[in-house]
Design a protein around this motif. Structure first.
Motif, PDB file in Angstrom:
ATOM      1  N   ASN A 156       0.876  -1.174   0.000  1.00  9.46           N
ATOM      2  CA  ASN A 156       0.000   0.000   0.000  1.00  9.46           C
ATOM      3  C   ASN A 156       0.913   1.224   0.000  1.00  9.46           C
ATOM      4  N   LYS A 206       8.204   4.542  11.738  1.00  9.27           N
ATOM      5  CA  LYS A 206       8.268   5.348  12.962  1.00  9.27           C
ATOM      6  C   LYS A 206       7.928   4.505  14.183  1.00  9.27           C
ATOM      7  N   TYR A 223      -8.311  10.672   9.628  1.00  9.73           N
ATOM      8  CA  TYR A 223      -8.580  11.175   8.278  1.00  9.73           C
ATOM      9  C   TYR A 223      -9.972  11.804   8.222  1.00  9.73           C
ATOM     10  N   SER A 282     -10.446  -2.255   0.677  1.00  9.88           N
ATOM     11  CA  SER A 282     -11.297  -1.785   1.761  1.00  9.88           C
ATOM     12  C   SER A 282     -11.153  -0.273   1.912  1.00  9.88           C
TER      13      SER A 282
HETATM   14  C1  V0V Z   1       1.984   6.041  18.149  1.00 13.29           C
HETATM   15  N1  V0V Z   1       1.544   5.928  19.400  1.00 13.29           N
HETATM   16  C2  V0V Z   1       0.898   4.773  19.529  1.00 13.29           C
HETATM   17  C3  V0V Z   1       0.969   4.158  18.258  1.00 13.29           C
HETATM   18  N2  V0V Z   1       1.642   4.975  17.431  1.00 13.29           N
HETATM   19  N3  V0V Z   1       0.270   4.192  20.561  1.00 13.29           N
HETATM   20  C4  V0V Z   1      -0.295   2.991  20.354  1.00 13.29           C
HETATM   21  N4  V0V Z   1      -0.262   2.335  19.152  1.00 13.29           N
HETATM   22  C5  V0V Z   1       0.358   2.889  18.106  1.00 13.29           C
HETATM   23  N5  V0V Z   1       0.385   2.255  16.944  1.00 13.29           N
HETATM   24  C6  V0V Z   1       1.714   6.908  20.479  1.00 13.29           C
HETATM   25  C7  V0V Z   1       3.154   7.265  20.662  1.00 13.29           C
HETATM   26  O1  V0V Z   1       3.817   6.344  21.494  1.00 13.29           O
HETATM   27  C8  V0V Z   1       3.071   8.630  21.262  1.00 13.29           C
HETATM   28  O2  V0V Z   1       2.781   8.535  22.617  1.00 13.29           O
HETATM   29  C9  V0V Z   1       1.876   9.237  20.540  1.00 13.29           C
HETATM   30  O3  V0V Z   1       1.080   8.113  20.100  1.00 13.29           O
HETATM   31  C10 V0V Z   1       2.363  10.016  19.342  1.00 13.29           C
HETATM   32  O4  V0V Z   1       1.349  10.574  18.700  1.00 13.29           O
HETATM   33  P1  V0V Z   1       1.617  11.512  17.407  1.00 13.29           P
HETATM   34  O5  V0V Z   1       2.897  12.249  17.550  1.00 13.29           O
HETATM   35  O6  V0V Z   1       0.359  12.241  17.164  1.00 13.29           O
HETATM   36  O7  V0V Z   1       1.773  10.518  16.210  1.00 13.29           O
HETATM   37  P2  V0V Z   1       2.889   9.609  15.552  1.00 13.29           P
HETATM   38  O8  V0V Z   1       3.694  10.407  14.583  1.00 13.29           O
HETATM   39  O9  V0V Z   1       3.607   8.774  16.528  1.00 13.29           O
HETATM   40  O10 V0V Z   1       1.964   8.646  14.690  1.00 13.29           O
HETATM   41  C11 V0V Z   1       1.001   7.869  15.300  1.00 13.29           C
HETATM   42  C12 V0V Z   1      -0.177   7.735  14.348  1.00 13.29           C
HETATM   43  C13 V0V Z   1       0.375   7.182  13.020  1.00 13.29           C
HETATM   44  C14 V0V Z   1      -1.174   6.771  14.994  1.00 13.29           C
HETATM   45  C15 V0V Z   1      -0.854   9.092  14.143  1.00 13.29           C
HETATM   46  O11 V0V Z   1       1.027   5.927  13.239  1.00 13.29           O
HETATM   47  C16 V0V Z   1      -0.670   6.983  11.979  1.00 13.29           C
HETATM   48  O12 V0V Z   1      -1.019   7.897  11.233  1.00 13.29           O
HETATM   49  N6  V0V Z   1      -1.224   5.753  11.887  1.00 13.29           N
HETATM   50  C17 V0V Z   1      -2.294   5.444  10.955  1.00 13.29           C
HETATM   51  C18 V0V Z   1      -1.758   4.816   9.721  1.00 13.29           C
HETATM   52  C19 V0V Z   1      -1.036   3.510   9.953  1.00 13.29           C
HETATM   53  O13 V0V Z   1      -0.810   3.092  11.078  1.00 13.29           O
HETATM   54  N7  V0V Z   1      -0.622   2.908   8.832  1.00 13.29           N
HETATM   55  C20 V0V Z   1       0.060   1.608   8.845  1.00 13.29           C
HETATM   56  C21 V0V Z   1      -0.905   0.529   8.764  1.00 13.29           C
HETATM   57  P3  V0V Z   1       3.577   9.400  23.716  1.00 13.29           P
HETATM   58  O14 V0V Z   1       5.016   9.025  23.541  1.00 13.29           O
HETATM   59  O15 V0V Z   1       3.273  10.817  23.330  1.00 13.29           O
HETATM   60  O16 V0V Z   1       2.967   8.974  25.011  1.00 13.29           O
HETATM   61  S1  V0V Z   1      -1.702   0.498   7.176  1.00 13.29           S
HETATM   62  C22 V0V Z   1      -3.042  -0.545   7.362  1.00 13.29           C
HETATM   63  O17 V0V Z   1      -3.358  -0.892   8.567  1.00 13.29           O
HETATM   64  C23 V0V Z   1      -3.739  -0.999   6.260  1.00 13.29           C
HETATM   65  C24 V0V Z   1      -3.344  -0.634   4.903  1.00 13.29           C
HETATM   66  C25 V0V Z   1      -4.929  -1.863   6.442  1.00 13.29           C
HETATM   67  O18 V0V Z   1      -5.176  -2.368   7.539  1.00 13.29           O
HETATM   68  O19 V0V Z   1      -5.680  -2.034   5.466  1.00 13.29           O
END
Ligand code: V0V
Length: 143
Positions: free
Chosen positions: A36, A70, A105, A115
């Protein structure tokens, strides 16, 4: 509302190595694999048991600036997300927004196998990155 657990996502550094580990160790077979580009992931869906229940999604980074890269840098490999099946991702997102949760989003993006997906910020869901998945083909075309 939420219909069932769709999949559990696990971040891995190397998709092929992880698929081999899950096949050899747990006997789980890959039923779908894709890259993806928008999400920056290479992913594999593994079936558990008879394949009718929730799946395991192995997620490896396709780019160094991706969400999975990340996550691996910060937390290392392990559980990254919990995904629920929904019938209507816009409606499910709107219902959670109305309860004050941040959806990542404004409009759904493309997820696995055509999906439509959105995510709840993990800080608004008890530290769990929650994904909403509307599978391909469940929508009734309008017009
Ligand atoms: C970050 N944090 C998490 C986390 N990722 N906590 C639990 N589970 C996770 N996966 C915590 C992190 O430890 C920090 O906590 C805080 O969130 C940071 O938040 P932020 O600075 O706003 O964000 P980022 O830059 O760390 O990014 C986190 C997010 C990012 C969730 C916004 O990973 C994202 O956009 N995810 C959505 C897309 C994704 O995951 N794509 C890959 C799978 P402290 O340290 O502040 O306490 S694609 C997929 O699943 C598909 C295609 C599918 O299923 O079909």
């Amino acid at each position: 509302g939420l219909l069932r657990v769709d999949h559990v996502g696990i971040a891995v550094a190397d998709l092929d190595a992880a698929m081999a580990f899950y096949a050899e160790t747990f006997g789980l077979r890959c039923v779908h694999e894709e890259t993806n580009e928008e999400q920056g992931v290479r992913e594999a869906m593994l079936a558990v048991g008879d394949g009718t229940g929730p799946r395991l999604q192995l997620l490896a980074p396709a780019r160094p600036d991706s969400a999975i890269a990340k996550f691996l840098d910060r937390s290392g490999p392990g559980l990254q997300q919990l995904a629920y099946t929904v019938a209507d991702v816009e409606a499910a997102s709107a219902a959670l927004r109305a309860r004050g949760l941040r959806l990542l989003y404004d409009t759904p993006r493309r997820g696995t196998a055509g999906s439509r997906i959105n995510f709840v910020h993990p800080k608004d869901a008890g530290g769990v990155l929650v994904e909403l998945v509307e599978p391909a083909g469940v929508r009734t075309p309008k017009g």
